[in-house]
Design an enzyme around this catalytic site. Structure first.
Site: not given
Length: 629
Positions: A67, A176
Site C-alpha cells: 500500500h 505504522c
C-alpha cells in the site's frame, strides 16, 4: 464508503502470473493503471517500493497488503490478486503469500476512503474469510464475499473490547508509517487476543485518518499497562510511571499474546521520562531516511527551502511589474513609462521580499544547526551581510557561523545553575549569539564584499565566448541530478548573481532547468510507440512542469532510465544555457518559467528559441536512444 466501492472487477486478477515479489507489484500496479486509477504508474510503483523498504507488507497467513498514499494516485482504489501456488513475499511468518490486496490512496484521500481501506486489513485476520477468497470462482464472487463481510461487521467500529471476566484493563497504541493497514490490523489482533485471555483493552490508533479512540488520563491511571506497537514516533510522556511494552507494529499483528503477557505478568518495565530507546531508534531511522546527505548540505538546503517562497513570490511579482513596461517602476530615469501600480509591485512589495533572501537564508541555516536559539543571530548576521555588500556568500557564512556559535553557547551555558535555565532562551542566547555573530561578521564582511565585487566585475567583463561557456556549464548543471545538490548549487549561484545585479546567469539556469521535462514530453509525443501509456501520460504533464521551470518533472523518466535520460538532458540543457548567454539574455525573475518570459532583458523571442532548441535536442536524442517498452 464501502470496500466494494474501491474494489471492482477491473482491478481483480484471479490468477497472478507473477512468481516473485517484484513481479507481483508490477502486475498489480499495471492493473490499477489499466483501470485508470493512477496519475503516474512509475511514481506509484516507487511509493509502493519505498513502503516495502520500511518493512514488509507480507503480514503472514498467506496475505500481503502492499500500500501507499501518494499523489500518483488519481482515484482511491484496491487491486486484488490471487496466486494459488503462492509467492515468496518476505512475509513475517516466512510462508508464501497467496492473497494480495494492493491499496492505492491519493495524497488528498478523505477519511471515508481511508477508513474503508483500513477496514479491509482487519477482515483479513479472519481465517474463514481468507479461505473463502482462495476458493472464489469468479471476480464477482470476490466482491460478493467482501460485501457480505462488510454487512456482518457494519457495527464493529468500536475500538474497545471488554471481556466478561474483567481480569483487568490494558491499553495499547498502534501506528505504522502510512497509517492505512498495519495500524488497524495490530489494533484488531490485540483486541481479539485480549478478549480471549479475559482482559479489557482499549486501543488508540494513530492512522491516516488521525488519532482515533484516544487514551485519556483516566484510562492511563486505571490501566495495568500500555502496549506501544508502532513503527512511527509516539508521544510517550503520558505513560510515565506505568508499565510499558514497546514493539514493532508487526508484533502487534503476529504476537499479540506475547505483548499482553508482558503486561499481565509484570515483565514490562515502568516507563521513565526520556528512557525510550525504541522511540529514539524510530526517530533516528526517520532522520536517516529523510536525509543521507552530509550535515553541511542538509543545513544549506534547510536555508534554501525557507528562502524559496521569498524568491518565488518576489521574483514573480517583479516579473508582473514588467507588464506595464520594463522601466515602469523607475520614475526618476524613465518618467514617461512610470506606472504607480508597477512601482508598488516591484519596489514596495517584491523589493521587500527580495531584500529578505539573504537574512532568511542565513537565519534558517543557523536554525537547522542550533534550532530556535540560532535563528535570531543567523538573521542578524545575514542582514549585515546583505547590507554590507557581502551578499549571498556572506549570508552563507553568517548562517553557519551563527549556528555553530550558538552550539558553543549552549555547551558553555550548560554549566550554569539550573535556576538560570529560564533565562537562556529569552536573554543569554539572543544577547550573546547576536553579539558574537554580529561582531565577527563586521570584519568578515570586508573581505567577502571584496570577493563578491571581484566576481561581479569579472562576470561583467567577460566576452561573449566566455559567457557562452558559463551558460553551457550552468545549463548542464541543472540537469545532472534534476533538483539535487548540483542543480541547487547552480540555482543558488544564479540567486547570488541576482542579488549582485548580474541577471545573465539566471537566464541560462532557468533555460537549462526547463529543458529536461520539456525534452521528455517531446520524446513521448514524437516517439510514442517506445513508451507505455503511463509514460505518455507523464509526458503530457511534463509539458506544464517544464514550462513552469520544475526540473523535477523529468524525475519519473530518469528513475526508470537514468543513463539515457540524464545524458540526453544534460546535452539539451547545456545547449539552451549556452544559447541564452550567446543571445545576451538576462532575467531578473528567479522562478516562473514561461510565465515570466516577458521579464527577460534582451529578446524574449530568442530566449524562447534557446529553450525550445534545447528541449527538441533532448527529446530527439532520448527518443532515438530509448529502447521500446
Amino acid at each position: 464508503m464501502k470496500i466494494t466501492d474501491l474494489l471492482t472487477t477491473d482491478t481483480i486478477i484471479l490468477d497472478l502470473e507473477a512468481t516473485n515479489k517484484a513481479d507481483v507489484i508490477e502486475e498489480l500496479t499495471q492493473k490499477l493503471e489499466g483501470a485508470g486509477k493512477l496519475n503516474n504508474l512509475q511514481g506509484y510503483q516507487e511509493a509502493i517500493k519505498a513502503r516495502e523498504a520500511e518493512s514488509t507488507t507480507g503480514i503472514g497467513e498467506g496475505v500481503a497488503i502492499p500500500h501507499a498514499k501518494t499523489a500518483a494516485v488519481k482515484q482511491p482504489a484496491i487491486a486484488f490478486g490471487r496466486s494459488q501456488q503462492g509467492v515468496d513475499y518476505d512475509s513475517l511468518d516466512g510462508q508464501p503469500a497467496h492473497l494480495f490486496f494492493m491499496i492505492a490512496a491519493g495524497e488528498g484521500a478523505n477519511n471515508t476512503h481511508l477508513e474503508a481501506l483500513s477496514k479491509l486489513s482487519t477482515f483479513l485476520l479472519k481465517e474463514d474469510f481468507r479461505q473463502a477468497l482462495l476458493a472464489a470462482d469468479s471476480k464477482e464472487d470476490v466482491i460478493e464475499l467482501i460485501g457480505l463481510k462488510e454487512n456482518e461487521d457494519a457495527d464493529d467500529d468500536e475500538m474497545e473490547t471488554e471481556s466478561k471476566e474483567h481480569k483487568g484493563k490494558i491499553l495499547a497504541v498502534t501506528a505504522c508509517p502510512t497509517g492505512i493497514a498495519h495500524t488497524y490490523m495490530a489494533a484488531d489482533s490485540l483486541k481479539e487476543k485480549a478478549g480471549e485471555l479475559g482482559y479489557d483493552i482499549k486501543v488508540q490508533t494513530n492512522g491516516s485518518t488521525g488519532v482515533k479512540n484516544k487514551l485519556t488520563d483516566e484510562d492511563i491511571k486505571d490501566a495495568m499497562g500500555i502496549i506501544v506497537a508502532a513503527d512511527t514516533k509516539v508521544d510517550m510522556d503520558p505513560f510515565i510511571g506505568k508499565p510499558v511494552v514497546e514493539a514493532p507494529v508487526a508484533d502487534g499483528i503476529r504476537q499479540p499474546e506475547a505483548l499482553i503477557n508482558q503486561i499481565t505478568t509484570g515483565e514490562a518495565n515502568v516507563y521513565q521520562n526520556g528512557q525510550s530507546s525504541y522511540q529514539e531508534e524510530i526517530e533516528e531511522q526517520k532522520q536517516e531516511k529523510k536525509s543521507k546527505q552530509p550535515a553541511f548540505y542538509k543545513h544549506l538546503m534547510n536555508g534554501v527551502s525557507f528562502m524559496l517562497p521569498f524568491v518565488v513570490g518576489g521574483g514573480i511579482l517583479t516579473a508582473l511589474s514588467f507588464f506595464f513596461g520594463i522601466h515602469s517602476a523607475e520614475p526618476d530615469q524613465y518618467p514617461e513609462q512610470f506606472n504607480w501600480f508597477a512601482d508598488i509591485l516591484k519596489n514596495d512589495i517584491a523589493g521587500q521580499a527580495m531584500s529578505m533572501l539573504v537574512p532568511i537564508l542565513a537565519g534558517y541555516i543557523a536554525f537547522s544547526i542550533a534550532e530556535r536559539p540560532g535563528l535570531a543571530p543567523g538573521i542578524v548576521g545575514g542582514l549585515m551581510a546583505a547590507s554590507s555588500g557581502a551578499g549571498f556568500l556572506g549570508g552563507l557564512i553568517a548562517g553557519f557561523l551563527a549556528g555553530y556559535v550558538t552550539i558553543g553557547l549552549k555547551r558553555l551555558f550548560d554549566h550554569l545553575p539550573d535556576m538560570l535555565d529560564g533565562l537562556k532562551p529569552v536573554l543569554l542566547f539572543p544577547v550573546f549569539g547576536i553579539f558574537i555573530t554580529g561582531f565577527l561578521m563586521h570584519y568578515i564582511n570586508i573581505p567577502v564584499e571584496a570577493i563578491m565585487n571581484g566576481v561581479e566585475n569579472w562576470l561583467n567583463s567577460l566576452g561573449t565566448g566566455n559567457l557562452v561557456i558559463m551558460g553551457i556549464l550552468l545549463g548542464g548543471m541543472m540537469s545532472i541530478d534534476m533538483g539535487g545538490p548540483i542543480n541547487k548549487a547552480a540555482y543558488a549561484f544564479g540567486i547570488a548573481m541576482i542579488t549582485s545585479g548580474n541577471y545573465h546567469p539566471m537566464a541560462a539556469i532557468m533555460a537549462g532547468g526547463m529543458v529536461p521535462p520539456l525534452g521528455m514530453a517531446i520524446a513521448t509525443t514524437f516517439f510514442g510507440k517506445k513508451f507505455n501509456q503511463s509514460q505518455r501520460s507523464a509526458g503530457k504533464t511534463a509539458y506544464f512542469l517544464g514550462a513552469s521551470f520544475i526540473t523535477e518533472g523529468a524525475l519519473p523518466f530518469a528513475a526508470a532510465d537514468p543513463i539515457r535520460v540524464i545524458i540526453s538532458s544534460v546535452i539539451g540543457s547545456a545547449l539552451a544555457g549556452g544559447l541564452s548567454m550567446l543571445f545576451n539574455i538576462s532575467l531578473q525573475a528567479p522562478h516562473g518559467g514561461i510565465f515570466v518570459i516577458w521579464s527577460v532583458g534582451g529578446s524574449w523571442f530568442m530566449y524562447a528559441i534557446s529553450i525550445i532548441v534545447g528541449a527538441i535536442v533532448t527529446g530527439i536524442i532520448y527518443g532515438i536512444w530509448k529502447k521500446s517498452e
